[in-house]
Write an enzyme that holds these catalytic residues in place. Structure first.
Site, short mmCIF file in Angstrom:
data_model
loop_
_atom_site.label_atom_id
_atom_site.label_comp_id
_atom_site.label_asym_id
_atom_site.label_seq_id
_atom_site.Cartn_x
_atom_site.Cartn_y
_atom_site.Cartn_z
N THR A 135 1.40 5.60 -7.24
CA THR A 135 2.17 4.83 -8.27
C THR A 135 1.54 3.58 -8.84
OG1 THR A 135 3.98 5.37 -6.49
CG2 THR A 135 4.47 3.81 -8.15
N CYS A 142 -18.70 1.16 -19.18
CA CYS A 142 -19.62 1.26 -18.81
C CYS A 142 -20.60 0.16 -18.95
CB CYS A 142 -20.55 2.58 -18.96
SG CYS A 142 -19.90 4.05 -18.53
N THR A 201 7.22 16.32 -9.94
CA THR A 201 5.75 16.79 -9.71
C THR A 201 5.71 18.34 -10.00
OG1 THR A 201 5.83 15.47 -7.79
CG2 THR A 201 3.90 16.87 -8.00
N TYR A 250 -6.14 7.26 3.70
CA TYR A 250 -6.25 5.91 3.02
C TYR A 250 -5.66 4.48 3.28
CZ TYR A 250 -5.53 2.60 -0.57
OH TYR A 250 -5.35 1.27 -1.41
N GLY A 300 10.25 6.68 -6.66
CA GLY A 300 9.92 8.29 -6.63
C GLY A 300 9.47 8.31 -5.26
N TYR A 301 8.81 9.56 -4.94
CA TYR A 301 8.39 10.04 -3.60
C TYR A 301 9.25 9.32 -2.51
CZ TYR A 301 4.46 12.00 -5.84
OH TYR A 301 3.54 13.04 -6.52
N GLU A 306 0.77 -1.23 -0.01
CA GLU A 306 -0.05 0.11 0.04
C GLU A 306 0.72 1.27 -0.06
OE1 GLU A 306 -3.11 0.33 -0.86
OE2 GLU A 306 -3.77 -1.82 -0.40
#
Length: 354
Positions: A56, A210, A304, A133, A94-95, A50
């Site tokens: 990502t 849909c 970013t 989250y 990243g991050y 997570e």
DNA sequence: CAGGCGTGGAT
DNA sequence: TATCCAAGCCT
């Protein structure tokens, strides 16, 4: 269209039935059949996946997850790892604050909680790198608690289901309330993964499918023909372009000069090349006096919030170079470009291919 | 609370 | 080429 409120149990049931057939397979997942049989996923693997999945893609995460769990099979193994090893293994994903918080969290859980993750939303939320989250995802998926996940997928699904045209992020609380209304007390972990799978494979940002959606008969946007234009988002600011210089120096006997970046800020905690500030007004400041040669071409990289144009200078590192506390001298045989953040790896590759 | 914080793939 | 966007968090 039927009344959503009185129908939420039937709707979550429909989605779970869809998930039983269409669940995506992932290395960190326990499939719906096994889960129903009582096999819960490993909280360590749920947490790790997570955190990696924050902003990502699944495709980008898969190999990183396999390498991390192969090298550090438990949270205690990870907690015992050296910072530099974990940052190097995270390089490219990243991050990088996620990796620093990952280690902080692993050490808290390993040392403070005897290797056992908290099993509820409130306690998970207190841990570094775990926000609303991720706390809901771990509580529901690993511990089968009826918590509601609200990620980009769920926001999109809820905005369409209720044909909500108010923009994100302002309308987020409304979407969260709608998502909570649908969360079942039975199989909440499977439900969380199901609603995200729905968003990722059917209720996609562009060209939503849909026609094959298990919720199509309940979807207000499908009914109104507005699905593809939802959710609305407040417009983003344009990215400025900055420029800078990096200095690649190798000694005659093959030792590279690298620099550990401070924990705070861009690429924090990562190894990189010495260089100038990245700003509108670059002022070259080499790590030592030398006949610096500019490599032809330049590195273009987008972060970013800004574009970067990077010039790459090279020189021979003098014998007996006296490095400062942040700098590291790394012999060629130990140097792995893959342990650098991507922009730094790009600078190396430009030099290699000169 | 708006902005900082990476990267690669799709369009 | 430019923009969007992907299982967000922290300050």
């Amino acid at each position: 269209m039927r009344d959503l409120n009185s129908n939420s149990a039937a709707m979550s049931g429909d989605l779970l039935a869809w998930y039983d057939v269409h669940a995506r397979g992932m290395p960190w997942r326990v499939g719906p059949a096994e889960c129903t049989a009582g096999n819960r996923p490993d909280p360590y693997k749920v947490w790790l996946s997570e955190v990696m999945l924050q902003q990502t893609t699944v495709a980008a995460v898969r190999d990183y997850f396999l390498r991390f769990t192969s090298r550090w099979p438990t949270v205690s193994d990870l907690a015992a790892a050296a910072d530099a090893e974990v940052m190097a293994e995270w390089a490219g994903l990243g991050y990088y604050a996620r990796a620093r918080n990952l280690l902080k969290c692993a050490r808290l859980v390993a040392v403070g909680f005897g290797g056992a993750f908290p099993d509820n939303y409130d306690d998970l939320l207190k841990l570094p790198g775990i926000g609303p989250y991720t706390a809901a995802a771990i509580a529901s998926i690993a511990f089968n608690r009826p918590e509601t996940v609200l990620d980009g997928n769920v926001e999109r699904v809820m905005a369409r289901l209720h044909d909500i045209h108010e923009p994100l992020p302002g309308v987020k609380p409304v979407l969260k309330a709608h998502a909570a209304e649908l969360t079942p007390s039975l199989r909440p972990g499977d439900y969380a993964q199901a609603v995200m799978d729905l968003g990722a494979t059917i209720c996609t940002p562009r060209n939503p499918a849909c026609g094959i959606c298990p919720w199509r008969e309940h979807c207000a946007a499908q009914n109104a023909g507005t699905a593809a234009e939802l959710p609305k988002k407040t417009p983003k600011k344009p990215k400025p372009t900055r420029s800078g210089i990096v200095y690649l120096a190798k000694s005659a006997d093959g030792t590279w000069l690298l620099e550990r970046r401070p924990d705070k800020g861009l690429l924090g905690g990562m190894l990189g090349w010495p260089g100038s500030e990245w700003s509108d007004a670059p002022c070259p400041n080499p790590p030592f006096e030398a006949d610096w040669q500019e490599t032809e071409g330049e590195v273009r990289h987008t972060f970013t919030h800004f574009h970067l144009m990077l010039r790459v200078m090279t020189a021979e590192l003098p014998a007996g170079f006296n490095q400062n506390a942040a700098q590291e001298l790394i012999p060629s045989r130990d140097f792995r470009p893959s342990s650098l953040p991507t922009v730094m790896r790009k600078a190396f590759e430009l030099f290699q291919g000169r």
